[in-house]
Design an enzyme around this catalytic site. Sequence first.
Site, short mmCIF file in Angstrom:
data_model
loop_
_atom_site.label_atom_id
_atom_site.label_comp_id
_atom_site.label_asym_id
_atom_site.label_seq_id
_atom_site.Cartn_x
_atom_site.Cartn_y
_atom_site.Cartn_z
N ASP A 108 0.86 -1.18 0.00
CA ASP A 108 0.00 0.00 0.00
C ASP A 108 0.90 1.23 0.00
O ASP A 108 1.50 1.57 1.03
CB ASP A 108 -0.90 0.01 1.24
CG ASP A 108 -1.93 -1.12 1.26
OD1 ASP A 108 -1.72 -2.12 0.55
OD2 ASP A 108 -2.92 -1.01 2.00
N LYS A 173 -7.12 3.33 -2.54
CA LYS A 173 -7.42 3.28 -1.10
C LYS A 173 -7.59 4.69 -0.59
O LYS A 173 -6.86 5.60 -0.98
CB LYS A 173 -6.26 2.56 -0.40
CG LYS A 173 -6.31 2.53 1.12
CD LYS A 173 -5.11 1.74 1.66
CE LYS A 173 -4.97 1.85 3.16
NZ LYS A 173 -3.78 1.12 3.67
N LYS A 207 -10.46 0.26 -1.51
CA LYS A 207 -10.22 -0.01 -0.09
C LYS A 207 -10.48 1.22 0.76
O LYS A 207 -9.70 2.16 0.73
CB LYS A 207 -8.78 -0.50 0.13
CG LYS A 207 -8.43 -0.78 1.60
CD LYS A 207 -7.02 -1.33 1.73
CE LYS A 207 -6.57 -1.44 3.18
NZ LYS A 207 -5.20 -2.00 3.30
#
EC number: 4.1.2.4
Length: 265
Positions: A108, A173, A207
Amino acid sequence: MTDLTACAHLNDYAKRALSLMDLTTLNDDDTDEKVIALCHQAKSPAGNTAAICIYPRFIPVARKALREQGTPEIRIATVTNFPHGNDDVAIALAETRAAIAYGADEVDVVFPYRALMAGNDKIGFELVKTCKEACAAANVLLKVIIETGELKQAHLIRQASEIAIKAGADFIKTSTGKVPVNATLESADIMIRTIRELGVGETVGFKPAGGVRTAEDAAQFLQLADQLMGEGWADARHFRFGASSLLASLLTTLGHQSNANSSGY
């Protein structure tokens, strides 16, 4: 809707949400022991979480713990360019390569959102593309954190999402969980619509992270995904929750006692 029906529906959402969690600890005081405890929590009485998310240096410890407890299929995610989202491509790449060397299944990376806010729409593409190339070579999933709570404006959230997707992100995300405003339904709506409008729903996931703390919270995000992308899209390949305290609420909703952390991210 009767209370009984509502309860049954919430249970359904809770089961889905648990299987989509990236159970997270990203604290300055993390230790091997805390990460091992997180691995134990990821093997919950209601089923496994999709992944855990930890700092890179703890990956070997987590890998061993997951294997020893019989859940090697739980994926290990980690973070790079975190949480600051600086615009130094070389450093972001070096951190991403180091995370891969530690054995991460998923990375990430934080998008250089401040640069975008200052008008630079090129560096984000370069950073994500460079990190994606490293991840793709190792069969590692790349999630891109755009920090919606700092971007604030809808057009910037959409622009960052679009840049990340076009540069090769496997997921977009919302947040690091380290700023005052994290995942919101409003930012989720913009990001999922961007995935839909670019026609990349087969290959790009979403996400929400930070601030999703209860089964009811999780249900709202899943309802939104179902409405925008169709039921069945929000599986572990296309949807994750970045959270820590959410697990305790999900287990309580599903009728299990929980020793999971009920505070924090």
